[in-house]
Enzyme design. Sequence first.
Site, PDB file in Angstrom:
ATOM      1  N   GLY B 201       0.692  -1.152  -0.076  1.00  0.00           N
ATOM      2  CA  GLY B 201      -0.072  -0.021  -0.155  1.00  0.00           C
ATOM      3  C   GLY B 201       0.858   1.423   0.225  1.00  0.00           C
ATOM      4  N   ALA B 226      -5.458  -8.324  -6.402  1.00  0.00           N
ATOM      5  CA  ALA B 226      -5.158  -8.147  -5.010  1.00  0.00           C
ATOM      6  C   ALA B 226      -3.845  -7.236  -4.808  1.00  0.00           C
ATOM      7  CB  ALA B 226      -4.792  -9.436  -4.252  1.00  0.00           C
ATOM      8  N   LEU B 227      -3.895  -5.960  -4.190  1.00  0.00           N
ATOM      9  CA  LEU B 227      -2.719  -5.125  -4.292  1.00  0.00           C
ATOM     10  C   LEU B 227      -1.554  -5.408  -3.650  1.00  0.00           C
ATOM     11  CD1 LEU B 227      -2.472  -1.823  -4.877  1.00  0.00           C
ATOM     12  CD2 LEU B 227      -2.813  -1.348  -2.253  1.00  0.00           C
ATOM     13  N   ASP B 228      -0.557  -5.256  -4.750  1.00  0.00           N
ATOM     14  CA  ASP B 228       0.858  -5.569  -4.052  1.00  0.00           C
ATOM     15  C   ASP B 228       0.937  -7.054  -3.895  1.00  0.00           C
ATOM     16  OD1 ASP B 228       1.486  -2.927  -4.530  1.00  0.00           O
ATOM     17  OD2 ASP B 228       1.049  -2.402  -2.597  1.00  0.00           O
ATOM     18  N   ASP B 229       0.175  -7.959  -4.250  1.00  0.00           N
ATOM     19  CA  ASP B 229       0.338  -9.234  -3.967  1.00  0.00           C
ATOM     20  C   ASP B 229       0.233 -10.200  -5.138  1.00  0.00           C
ATOM     21  OD1 ASP B 229      -0.263 -11.206  -1.708  1.00  0.00           O
ATOM     22  OD2 ASP B 229      -1.971 -11.906  -2.690  1.00  0.00           O
TER      23      ASP B 229
END
Lengths: 284, 284, 284, 284
Positions: B201, B226-229
């Site tokens: 994030g 999925a953010l940064d995943d």
Amino acid sequence: MKGSATLLIIAPDQRGLVAAVADFLYDHGANILHADQHIDAAENLFFMRVEWDMTGFDLTADTFEEVFSDLAEKLRLSWRLEVSSRRPRVAIMVSQQDHCLADLLYRHRSGELQCDIPLIISNHDTCRALATFNDIPYFNTPIASDNKAAVEKQQLELLASHRIDTVVLARYMQILSGEFISHYPEQIINIHHSFLPAFTGARPYHRAFDRGVKLIGATSHYVTEALDDGPIIEQDVVRVSHRNQVSDLVEKGRDLERLVLSRALRWHIDHRVLTYGNKTVVFD
Amino acid sequence: MKGSATLLIIAPDQRGLVAAVADFLYDHGANILHADQHIDAAENLFFMRVEWDMTGFDLTADTFEEVFSDLAEKLRLSWRLEVSSRRPRVAIMVSQQDHCLADLLYRHRSGELQCDIPLIISNHDTCRALATFNDIPYFNTPIASDNKAAVEKQQLELLASHRIDTVVLARYMQILSGEFISHYPEQIINIHHSFLPAFTGARPYHRAFDRGVKLIGATSHYVTEALDDGPIIEQDVVRVSHRNQVSDLVEKGRDLERLVLSRALRWHIDHRVLTYGNKTVVFD
Amino acid sequence: MKGSATLLIIAPDQRGLVAAVADFLYDHGANILHADQHIDAAENLFFMRVEWDMTGFDLTADTFEEVFSDLAEKLRLSWRLEVSSRRPRVAIMVSQQDHCLADLLYRHRSGELQCDIPLIISNHDTCRALATFNDIPYFNTPIASDNKAAVEKQQLELLASHRIDTVVLARYMQILSGEFISHYPEQIINIHHSFLPAFTGARPYHRAFDRGVKLIGATSHYVTEALDDGPIIEQDVVRVSHRNQVSDLVEKGRDLERLVLSRALRWHIDHRVLTYGNKTVVFD
Amino acid sequence: MKGSATLLIIAPDQRGLVAAVADFLYDHGANILHADQHIDAAENLFFMRVEWDMTGFDLTADTFEEVFSDLAEKLRLSWRLEVSSRRPRVAIMVSQQDHCLADLLYRHRSGELQCDIPLIISNHDTCRALATFNDIPYFNTPIASDNKAAVEKQQLELLASHRIDTVVLARYMQILSGEFISHYPEQIINIHHSFLPAFTGARPYHRAFDRGVKLIGATSHYVTEALDDGPIIEQDVVRVSHRNQVSDLVEKGRDLERLVLSRALRWHIDHRVLTYGNKTVVFD
């Protein structure tokens, strides 16, 4: 008096701090060996570490406080004095994995770690032979589901009776209670087998493997009540690849853990670490 | 036919896989330049990357599929063929910080990145001069609170009309919608300025500073919903100390981000990266 | 037959090599665990390492040679077969500094090094206690100015009578004669405390200090007659600063030496190292 | 007066040095931002770097010398004062490879390098477009076998007329004469593409490849008359493997060279580097 003394200071930053402390030491005949300062402008904090030769210095460890206290009060210094003639007394706590223990004992034996290690405490008997080889008393305090508080009490008594300054958790796999921790503020050093704050808690290598990271890490930190959240002293990483299974990560991690924990302990007993907030200043 | 071809395979592991593929290539006259395999025993998966000289090979990029498909079906291979004569077409998306963009353009100009870069898309006008210097068309698609979907539609049209294969987010500070991402599965590469999974994030350097870490990192990964995943392609770290303020972390981080993103893109366009689950195999 | 087998091949590069070897193994029922190839285009050399599960394989270590020799001859393969059921027998030679010895013995005890260590040879008595703790026979062969040849003869007899495959010089401070070396070609592994080829010969840390380098290194290599000039297996470095005196370099270097030597030995006994000319291929 | 001042001191070590300097600065109203000392006990030398805010300081860059000289003479200080209001003037010399030049110009443009770059000098026309894009005058002084002395004279005039303090050799492939060097003692910074002292002189990547090293390096140093032998400011390394050909070493090396040279220049213009003998103290 023989040996060296180290003065560690944290204070609100203000003009003339270095001059005042340097003048004081000079007036009393200090021959400075090392001096380092740091200013955290955002927090308006001043940090200082100064080490000098006690030969020719006209104060002793005992008289220093009285003579220095006026200045310290005027400048609102938080400070402590450490003298090389008083070696830190370090207890090592360990469970069954002995790689960090073996490494610390080797470094102690070879003179790299300038401390006394009066005892080793474990919740298993696994590492007894290693302790014996190194002539260090070994206390096995087994832990069951219902005796944790009693065991911690027994461990605290052992630490107290051996006049321990610093406790090293060299892969000690039990979580210490807040009560236990409160007896050794900023004096319990843990090695966590991840690059904190990633993978706090249990099984970090498995979780690193599952996430597919390309580097694994190890972190040595002071223990606080918040799990794996205390001030970080040292961290390092090593590269892994898709060829590495969890067992490879565990094995590569052992080398990391040894290095990171031994550096952190070394700096701690050399009085190079100052903590503030949840951070450390490590003077090199 | 000139140049080289690269065959990438993922398959359930089974005896004779290497032999079958090697025989096929040999029978058709391939002169193998590089070959690499990996077996994930836990997942029972076989990965292969083999690159050969097309000189003397009796199939073309077009006829390969038909001839190879029988074998591929029999062995249940997921596969793709890449030929060096077809250079990947890469779009770069950027906001205002231009360090990764400048680095990628330099590497492209110097021949280090074997791809075409037909366009740069930004939500600002900041980097236009850099694009112009490198003779690359620059499209500014400003984003306001109420036009995000429309802008993404416009961006997708730009990418489609330029027949883009791969999108690099070189510090593009907008979160892409799932709809956008679905057009480029495993073809959008992001650089995140932390050692993931720590500090996902916003504002990772600030949070790393607040936590008092001793190393900061950067991570390049494929973008998923999925953010940064998404699957991590490359990570690296650099040491920081108590002397470093957030601005120092940002500055040190810029060097990291450049290196990590450029390596990830390089490996991607050299067809060295295979993804499975949420992980990557990166053949070196 | 239980365990795994590893086949190592060096050959003039030619079409069909991988296919031929893979076919051979498949025909005899090999379940391949790992396979790696390398082609040195400049030298036109092909290198291969393939490891397979012996369960279901229809040849044994003894019958393999006869059956494989036709193919090997036709393809002009230099090859050797290693089976996991036959553990390499490693002798350690050491003088007075015991940090590498202690490290290797720890790794052996913990199962990280899959070899037998039937004896330790030293020219001093310093490390005897460490050997005893690890239950390994220790032979002290003191060296004087006039008995070097006789001592080497005695050492060679010890190695022969213990059927030693590999000799590790874990900070053994005597230069071995060409005669000695000729008995163990590419089987004597040394650790040199510099980043070779810088600072060959004596007192490398002192000379690194005098030159004012910002990193110090350690190098593990096979011993040849040319001092510190054999094929390099592994190297690594660590940062130093103006604050570090020679004694600090020595101390930091100890950690490096341990890591570098243990990695080199590990790869050697895992049959990951191939030498050609004065270089190594190290399959990971 | 605005901005900050930095005082750099080398002196024979003696009691009271820190106190004397700190008192002087305090008496004149200095608000210290950073202070660092180093004592080389073996050489009995004291090094100090102290930086303070000029706001409230009652001396200027011009009056400082007169007022400070008494103390400096008494304590036998070698010293210099640098003020942030006077930015160092840096010339870059380059031949045909532009990776270091492009990197330095980017860092300059982005504000990372706090210096002026009044001109670029080359013996080729290759990098002119890059200079033009960055609005920096570019002088091509071609070198033939018979005009080297004349060209150096012309270059020195260019440097003099642009009042240059520091010359950066950003892959400038000509060896400067002793005469040239004598005009800029400890002010000419070179990047050598090896881990010095290994591979001094020409073609270091080729020689590193031939030696089979496992890491390659880059070194930034002050230029002295002895080729590649001046005081080292910074070094770093990167891992290579048997898979890397010379061209890969060259490419990996480019990233190293950029980082190492830019760090060295950064520290130089931030007045963090002190030289003594053939070494540097680099205050962090």
